[in-house]
Design a protein around this motif. Structure first.
Motif, PDB file in Angstrom:
ATOM      1  N   ASP A 166     -19.105  34.795 -14.759  1.00  0.00           N
ATOM      2  CA  ASP A 166     -19.887  35.533 -13.777  1.00  0.00           C
ATOM      3  C   ASP A 166     -19.587  37.025 -13.871  1.00  0.00           C
ATOM      4  OD1 ASP A 166     -21.516  35.536 -11.149  1.00  0.00           O
ATOM      5  OD2 ASP A 166     -19.663  36.560 -10.582  1.00  0.00           O
ATOM      6  N   GLY A 167     -20.647  37.849 -13.784  1.00  0.00           N
ATOM      7  CA  GLY A 167     -20.469  39.281 -13.902  1.00  0.00           C
ATOM      8  C   GLY A 167     -19.536  39.859 -12.861  1.00  0.00           C
ATOM      9  N   ALA A 168     -19.639  39.348 -11.635  1.00  0.00           N
ATOM     10  CA  ALA A 168     -18.766  39.833 -10.573  1.00  0.00           C
ATOM     11  C   ALA A 168     -17.314  39.465 -10.867  1.00  0.00           C
ATOM     12  CB  ALA A 168     -19.208  39.263  -9.230  1.00  0.00           C
ATOM     13  N   ARG A 169     -17.095  38.269 -11.416  1.00  0.00           N
ATOM     14  CA  ARG A 169     -15.724  37.853 -11.739  1.00  0.00           C
ATOM     15  C   ARG A 169     -15.163  38.706 -12.878  1.00  0.00           C
ATOM     16  NH1 ARG A 169     -12.735  33.145 -10.947  1.00  0.00           N
ATOM     17  NH2 ARG A 169     -10.567  33.750 -11.006  1.00  0.00           N
ATOM     18  N   ARG A 170     -15.983  38.978 -13.857  1.00  0.00           N
ATOM     19  CA  ARG A 170     -15.546  39.831 -14.966  1.00  0.00           C
ATOM     20  C   ARG A 170     -15.137  41.218 -14.450  1.00  0.00           C
ATOM     21  NH1 ARG A 170     -17.183  39.411 -20.415  1.00  0.00           N
ATOM     22  NH2 ARG A 170     -18.820  37.974 -19.745  1.00  0.00           N
ATOM     23  N   THR A 171     -15.978  41.783 -13.570  1.00  0.00           N
ATOM     24  CA  THR A 171     -15.686  43.103 -12.999  1.00  0.00           C
ATOM     25  C   THR A 171     -14.407  43.073 -12.179  1.00  0.00           C
ATOM     26  OG1 THR A 171     -18.037  43.674 -12.942  1.00  0.00           O
ATOM     27  CG2 THR A 171     -16.579  44.925 -11.502  1.00  0.00           C
ATOM     28  N   GLU A 172     -14.225  41.990 -11.414  1.00  0.00           N
ATOM     29  CA  GLU A 172     -13.020  41.838 -10.600  1.00  0.00           C
ATOM     30  C   GLU A 172     -11.771  41.811 -11.475  1.00  0.00           C
ATOM     31  OE1 GLU A 172     -10.722  38.108  -8.481  1.00  0.00           O
ATOM     32  OE2 GLU A 172     -12.891  37.995  -8.771  1.00  0.00           O
ATOM     33  N   LEU A 173     -11.823  41.067 -12.576  1.00  0.00           N
ATOM     34  CA  LEU A 173     -10.665  40.970 -13.460  1.00  0.00           C
ATOM     35  C   LEU A 173     -10.383  42.310 -14.137  1.00  0.00           C
ATOM     36  CD1 LEU A 173     -11.379  37.480 -15.080  1.00  0.00           C
ATOM     37  CD2 LEU A 173      -9.579  38.020 -13.419  1.00  0.00           C
TER      38      LEU A 173
END
Length: 341
Positions: A166-173
């Protein structure tokens, strides 16, 4: 391979014994079962590895913080031997997110308690002095972050994991990783680059000397050294623009062949704004313009050579030419580009 292979035995029995010991919170039996698991990994068949990877991944949240990173590495080793990465990755990324958050706290507490050089994790546990200074959970997170990096890269080597993240998860990491890097001065380059890999990504390239343009698509390219060689292979090797044609082996090691071979650059990579796109960076450095990434090729200002290959040996990559732009379309894109600075 990120996990050693030793000994003989019944691997799934060892996995079952480890699961039982962890869930019963029996530290001694857990250690014994892990040793058996480690010893028998080499002789495990494909079917055993396929079952073990997801089972161990699902167990990660129940494993105590100290050895949890080691088990994540075992999961990565299972994925390298064929276990389903899409089933393992969510659990590994959950652990990575938790570890990055606690490692960020480690950086804050380290600075708040006097700072100094950050400790280098070794094969053991954090010393009692370090644990007392910043807290056990934060110390363990810093100590085990390299293991989580290793396990996460093993997941991200697989295209299905990257495209399913997920794009949001990638950004969070990436944001959490940036906090740790800025707070500690340590760079976790493999993890950052793996999270930045683009797949099925459109790329418009303008060759400034000729005014010609090309629509391409990138898949699994780890850094701009790899991209540079593939651009030369596709565009120079394809007869579209002048320059040095990479050998077949130079191009192959940038796609899926093992090893590295010397190569020499064919261009200078430049953004539409005129800034250089460094080979040491990643394709994500290429700016988005009108919904797509736009790159300019200029003549090389000097000769540059490097070992052609892949930043991630376990990750296959490719660059495909979809079409040559007609002169009017190429001129429209070229008009958006400033001279190189």
């Amino acid at each position: 391979m990120i996990f050693g292979r030793k000994g003989r035995g019944r691997f799934l029995d060892a996995v079952t014994g480890f699961e039982t010991a962890v869930r019963e919170q029996d530290a001694d039996r857990s250690q014994q079962a892990f040793q058996q698991l480690h010893q028998q990994f080499d002789q495990a068949g494909e079917d055993e590895i396929a079952q073990a990877g997801p089972r161990l991944a699902a167990l990660l949240s129940e494993v105590p913080a100290g050895p949890r990173g080691v088990i994540a590495v075992v999961v990565g080793a299972c994925v390298e031997r064929g276990a389903d990465a899409t089933r393992c990755a969510p659990h590994v990324f959950d652990g990575l997110a938790e570890t990055l958050a606690a490692a960020g706290a480690f950086c804050e507490r380290w600075a708040a308690t006097g700072g100094g050089d950050f400790p280098e994790p070794d094969a053991g546990d954090p010393t009692p002095e370090i644990a007392e200074r910043v807290g056990w959970e934060a110390a363990v997170a810093w100590w085990t972050l390299p293991q989580w990096e290793m396990a996460s890269v093993a997941m991200l080597n697989r295209p299905a994991v990257r495209t399913g993240l997920d794009g949001a998860r990638r950004t969070e990491l990436l944001r959490a990783l940036s906090v740790v890097e800025e707070g500690s001065g340590h760079i976790f380059k493999c993890l950052a680059y793996a999270l930045l890999v683009l797949d099925d990504e459109p790329l418009v390239v303008i060759h400034r000397p000729s005014g010609t343009g090309y629509a391409l698509r990138m898949h699994g390219i780890g850094d701009n050294f790899q991209l540079h060689t593939l651009l030369a292979d596709v565009l120079v090797g394809g007869g579209h623009i002048p320059g040095r044609v990479p050998s077949a082996q130079e191009a192959a090691v940038c796609r899926d062949a093992p090893g590295q071979v010397p190569t020499t650059g064919s261009f200078n990579l430049v953004t539409p704004g005129g800034e250089w796109v460094w080979n040491e960076g990643t394709p994500s450095d290429i700016p988005l313009v009108d919904g797509g990434r736009l790159l300019v090729l200029d003549p090389p200002p000097y000769e540059r050579s490097w070992p052609a290959g892949r930043f991630f040996p376990g990750m296959t990559g490719d660059l495909l030419l979809e079409r040559v732009l007609d002169p009017a379309e190429a001129a429209r894109w070229a008009a958006l580009c400033k001279p190189a600075k």
